[in-house]
Design an enzyme around this catalytic site. Structure first.
Site, mmCIF file in Angstrom:
data_model
loop_
_atom_site.group_PDB
_atom_site.id
_atom_site.type_symbol
_atom_site.label_atom_id
_atom_site.label_comp_id
_atom_site.label_asym_id
_atom_site.label_seq_id
_atom_site.Cartn_x
_atom_site.Cartn_y
_atom_site.Cartn_z
ATOM 1 N N SER A 37 0.809 -1.217 0.000
ATOM 2 C CA SER A 37 0.000 0.000 0.000
ATOM 3 C C SER A 37 0.844 1.270 0.000
ATOM 4 O O SER A 37 0.319 2.359 -0.223
ATOM 5 C CB SER A 37 -0.945 0.021 1.215
ATOM 6 O OG SER A 37 -0.239 0.353 2.391
ATOM 7 N N LYS B 272 0.977 3.847 7.393
ATOM 8 C CA LYS B 272 0.284 4.760 6.476
ATOM 9 C C LYS B 272 0.749 6.198 6.709
ATOM 10 O O LYS B 272 1.398 6.515 7.696
ATOM 11 C CB LYS B 272 -1.237 4.705 6.712
ATOM 12 C CG LYS B 272 -1.920 3.386 6.384
ATOM 13 C CD LYS B 272 -1.992 3.136 4.895
ATOM 14 C CE LYS B 272 -2.785 1.863 4.596
ATOM 15 N NZ LYS B 272 -2.128 0.655 5.085
#
Length: 230
Positions: free
Chosen positions: A146, A185
Site C-alpha cells: 500500500s 500509512k
C-alpha cells in the site's frame, strides 16, 4: 540525454541548493519526488539523471538501496563539506517486528515482537538525521504494497523513531485500538477524524472517526531496500 558542457548547469546548482536547504531544515535528505517538485523537474527519471551527474562530479554520494540515501559532499564552490559522522560509521538497529503496509491485520500476526531480540540491521549513521539517537531507533519489516508510491515495498525495512504523536503527512506505524490492528500509512488529522492514507492509487484510505482509537507508535525516518528479496 547527453551533457553539452562540463561543470555545473543552473539545474545542477538548483538541486544542490535544495539538497542543502532541505537537509538543514529537516535533518535528513529529500526524496527523488521532493527534489523534482522543488526544482521544477516533472520527471523522476530526469532528477535521477542530474543526480547521477552530480555523483560523477563528486558533489554527492548515493546509497542505491536506501530511500533518501543522498549525502551532500561539496558546496556550490566545489569545497568539501565537513560532516559530523563518516559514511563508514555503522551501527545496528534492532528489527523488532513486522508491519503491514496494506489493509491492517489483527495483532499478533503483525505485532512488534515477531523477530527475536538478536535480529538487527546495520546502517550508516550519516544516512540518519543528526538529531536522531541510534539507541532510540527500531526497525520493522514491511509486509504489503500500500505504500509503493512512497518507495516502500513488500520486504523493505523501515527505520522508526518512537513517537506518540504525528503531524499531517508523516508516515507512521499505528495501532488501531478498536480493531486490535496495526498498519503503516500517512497520517492526517482532519475534520475531527483520522485519515490513514496509503501511497497506492488502487487502495482507499482508512477513516477512523474517533482519533482516540489511533495510537501512533513510530515515525519512519529511513527506508532500507531489501535487494535480496526473491
Amino acid at each position: 540525454m547527453a551533457r553539452k558542457r562540463a561543470g555545473l548547469s543552473e539545474r545542477h546548482k538548483k538541486i544542490l541548493k535544495f539538497l542543502k536547504q532541505f537537509q538543514a531544515e529537516n535533518g535528513y535528505p529529500p526524496s527523488i519526488r521532493e527534489i523534482g517538485e522543488n526544482t521544477d523537474i516533472s520527471s523522476t527519471s530526469v532528477v535521477n539523471y542530474y543526480l547521477k551527474q552530480l555523483e560523477e562530479m563528486h558533489y554527492i554520494e548515493r546509497e542505491d538501496n536506501v530511500s533518501r540515501g543522498i549525502r551532500l559532499l561539496r558546496n556550490l564552490e566545489g569545497n568539501l563539506l565537513k560532516t559530523a559522522q563518516d559514511i563508514t560509521e555503522m551501527f545496528s538497529v534492532p528489527v523488532i517486528g513486522r508491519i503491514v503496509a496494506g489493509e491492517p491485520v489483527p495483532v499478533p500476526s503483525s505485532d512488534f515482537n515477531y523477530f527475536d531480540s538478536e535480529t538487527g540491521i546495520d546502517i550508516a549513521r550519516s544516512l540518519l538525521p543528526l538529531k536522531e539517537k541510534a539507541e532510540d531507533l527500531f526497525a520493522l519489516e514491511v509486509q504489503g504494497d500500500s505504500m509503493i508510491d512512497a518507495m516502500v515495498n513488500d520486504g523493505d525495512i523501515v527505520i522508526m523513531r518512537p513517537v506518540t504523536q504525528a503531524n499531517n503527512g508523516e508516515m507512521v506505524a499505528v495501532w488501531l485500538a478498536d480493531r486490535d490492528e496495526t498498519t503503516l500509512k500517512y497520517f492526517y488529522l482532519e475534520g475531527g477524524h483520522v485519515r490513514l492514507q496509503p501511497a497506492n492509487p488502487l487502495m482507499k484510505p482508512i477513516i477512523i472517526d474517533d482519533p482516540a482509537h489511533v495510537q501512533v507508535q513510530g515515525k519512519v525516518v529511513l527506508v532500507i531496500r531489501r535487494l535480496d528479496q526473491a
